[in-house]
Motif scaffolding. Structure first.
Motif, mmCIF file in Angstrom:
data_model
loop_
_atom_site.group_PDB
_atom_site.id
_atom_site.type_symbol
_atom_site.label_atom_id
_atom_site.label_comp_id
_atom_site.label_asym_id
_atom_site.label_seq_id
_atom_site.Cartn_x
_atom_site.Cartn_y
_atom_site.Cartn_z
ATOM 1 N N ALA A 39 0.843 -1.199 0.000
ATOM 2 C CA ALA A 39 0.000 0.000 0.000
ATOM 3 C C ALA A 39 0.872 1.242 0.000
ATOM 4 N N TRP A 40 0.319 2.326 -0.540
ATOM 5 C CA TRP A 40 0.982 3.625 -0.610
ATOM 6 C C TRP A 40 -0.001 4.675 -0.122
ATOM 7 N N TRP A 41 0.466 5.549 0.752
ATOM 8 C CA TRP A 41 -0.372 6.617 1.295
ATOM 9 C C TRP A 41 0.240 7.963 0.885
ATOM 10 N N PRO A 42 -0.150 8.504 -0.275
ATOM 11 C CA PRO A 42 0.402 9.794 -0.711
ATOM 12 C C PRO A 42 -0.098 10.925 0.176
ATOM 13 N N ARG A 43 0.627 12.024 0.169
ATOM 14 C CA ARG A 43 0.255 13.185 0.969
ATOM 15 C C ARG A 43 -0.716 14.117 0.246
ATOM 16 N N SER A 44 -0.822 13.975 -1.082
ATOM 17 C CA SER A 44 -1.723 14.828 -1.862
ATOM 18 C C SER A 44 -2.191 14.057 -3.093
ATOM 19 N N ARG A 45 -3.033 14.696 -3.880
ATOM 20 C CA ARG A 45 -3.503 14.104 -5.129
ATOM 21 C C ARG A 45 -2.729 14.660 -6.340
ATOM 22 N N LEU A 115 -0.052 -1.559 -6.007
ATOM 23 C CA LEU A 115 -0.176 -1.013 -4.666
ATOM 24 C C LEU A 115 -1.559 -0.413 -4.453
ATOM 25 N N LEU A 116 -2.127 -0.673 -3.286
ATOM 26 C CA LEU A 116 -3.343 0.001 -2.856
ATOM 27 C C LEU A 116 -2.979 1.464 -2.645
ATOM 28 N N VAL A 117 -3.806 2.380 -3.140
ATOM 29 C CA VAL A 117 -3.596 3.810 -2.895
ATOM 30 C C VAL A 117 -4.568 4.231 -1.804
ATOM 31 N N ILE A 118 -4.010 4.611 -0.669
ATOM 32 C CA ILE A 118 -4.819 5.081 0.449
ATOM 33 C C ILE A 118 -5.044 6.577 0.236
ATOM 34 N N SER A 122 -7.142 10.362 4.380
ATOM 35 C CA SER A 122 -7.433 9.323 5.376
ATOM 36 C C SER A 122 -6.777 9.651 6.709
ATOM 37 N N THR A 123 -7.414 9.212 7.777
ATOM 38 C CA THR A 123 -6.816 9.378 9.103
ATOM 39 C C THR A 123 -5.642 8.418 9.241
ATOM 40 N N ALA A 124 -4.763 8.710 10.168
ATOM 41 C CA ALA A 124 -3.608 7.840 10.390
ATOM 42 C C ALA A 124 -4.056 6.438 10.815
ATOM 43 N N SER A 126 -6.844 4.846 10.068
ATOM 44 C CA SER A 126 -7.383 4.160 8.893
ATOM 45 C C SER A 126 -6.253 3.732 7.964
ATOM 46 N N ALA A 127 -5.279 4.607 7.748
ATOM 47 C CA ALA A 127 -4.151 4.279 6.875
ATOM 48 C C ALA A 127 -3.353 3.105 7.418
ATOM 49 N N VAL A 128 -3.151 3.062 8.708
ATOM 50 C CA VAL A 128 -2.414 1.949 9.321
ATOM 51 C C VAL A 128 -3.154 0.641 9.095
ATOM 52 N N ARG A 129 -4.462 0.633 9.295
ATOM 53 C CA ARG A 129 -5.243 -0.594 9.077
ATOM 54 C C ARG A 129 -5.166 -1.035 7.620
ATOM 55 N N LEU A 130 -5.310 -0.085 6.693
ATOM 56 C CA LEU A 130 -5.267 -0.424 5.273
ATOM 57 C C LEU A 130 -3.884 -0.901 4.848
ATOM 58 N N MET A 131 -2.838 -0.250 5.346
ATOM 59 C CA MET A 131 -1.479 -0.682 5.011
ATOM 60 C C MET A 131 -1.209 -2.090 5.534
ATOM 61 N N ALA A 132 -1.655 -2.363 6.745
ATOM 62 C CA ALA A 132 -1.461 -3.694 7.314
ATOM 63 C C ALA A 132 -2.215 -4.747 6.509
ATOM 64 N N ALA A 133 -3.433 -4.447 6.121
ATOM 65 C CA ALA A 133 -4.230 -5.415 5.357
ATOM 66 C C ALA A 133 -3.641 -5.662 3.974
#
Length: 183
Positions: A39-45, A115-118, A122-124, A126-133
């Motif tokens: 998973a990847w959690w970008p800071r912006s779009r 990669l899943l794009v979070i 998203s809240t931290a 939520s991002a942690v749960r999605l990254m772990a999954a």
């Protein structure tokens, strides 16, 4: 005899730490094709700002990233090319063929990575749960959209995902904090 040069004196340049927030599945040589590699959690779009940081981190791990594909649903501007780590990365988009919650990266040496794009907003937690999954090596495979849907409605996407989002149980692939051992 003294020499005269036209070169400016050296100057200090600030070190740029990797900025990509990613979680990757452990690499295993025997595993077949999986739905998500992490998973990847970008800071912006803004892909022009976000993709170089992602490629900076992944190039040394996976080999030179040569192409990136996204679904344009959540990206307002998609650049055609980016200059990353001294080479050009081509960026494309697919509306029907690519899950809107996923990014596809191609490397000439190691193949395809999904990669899943979070979402950046998203809240931290939520991002942690999605990254772990998305990065758990033992969890059953879920699509990017299934993981996002499960997170939005608070229900699991597979039977094994039942622990994700429950406050009394850790997310898949995340160890709970244990007390220190007694002396």
């Amino acid at each position: 005899m003294s020499a005269i040069t036209d070169h400016p004196p050296p100057r200090a340049v600030a070190f740029r730490a990797p900025t990509a927030r990613i979680a990757l599945k452990p690499m295993s040589p025997s595993s077949g094709r999986v739905e998500l590699d992490g998973a990847w959690w970008p800071r912006s779009r803004d892909l022009s700002d976000e993709l170089p940081g992602l490629a900076d981190v992944l190039d040394p791990l996976w080999g030179r990233i040569t192409r990136i594909a996204v679904n344009p649903r959540y990206w307002p501007v998609i650049p055609h090319r980016l200059f990353v780590n001294g080479h050009v990365v081509k960026v494309g988009w697919f509306t029907l063929e690519l899950d809107p919650h996923k990014i596809l990266l191609l490397s000439g040496t190691s193949g395809r990575w999904d990669l899943l794009v979070i979402p950046p907003e998203s809240t931290a937690a939520s991002a942690v749960r999605l990254m772990a999954a998305a990065s758990a090596s033992t969890a059953p495979q879920s699509t990017a959209t299934a993981l996002m849907t499960a997170e939005q409605v608070g229900t699991p996407s597979t039977s094994h995902d039942a622990d994700i989002g429950r406050p009394d149980r850790p997310a898949a692939g995340v160890r709970p904090h244990a007390p220190p051992p007694r002396p």
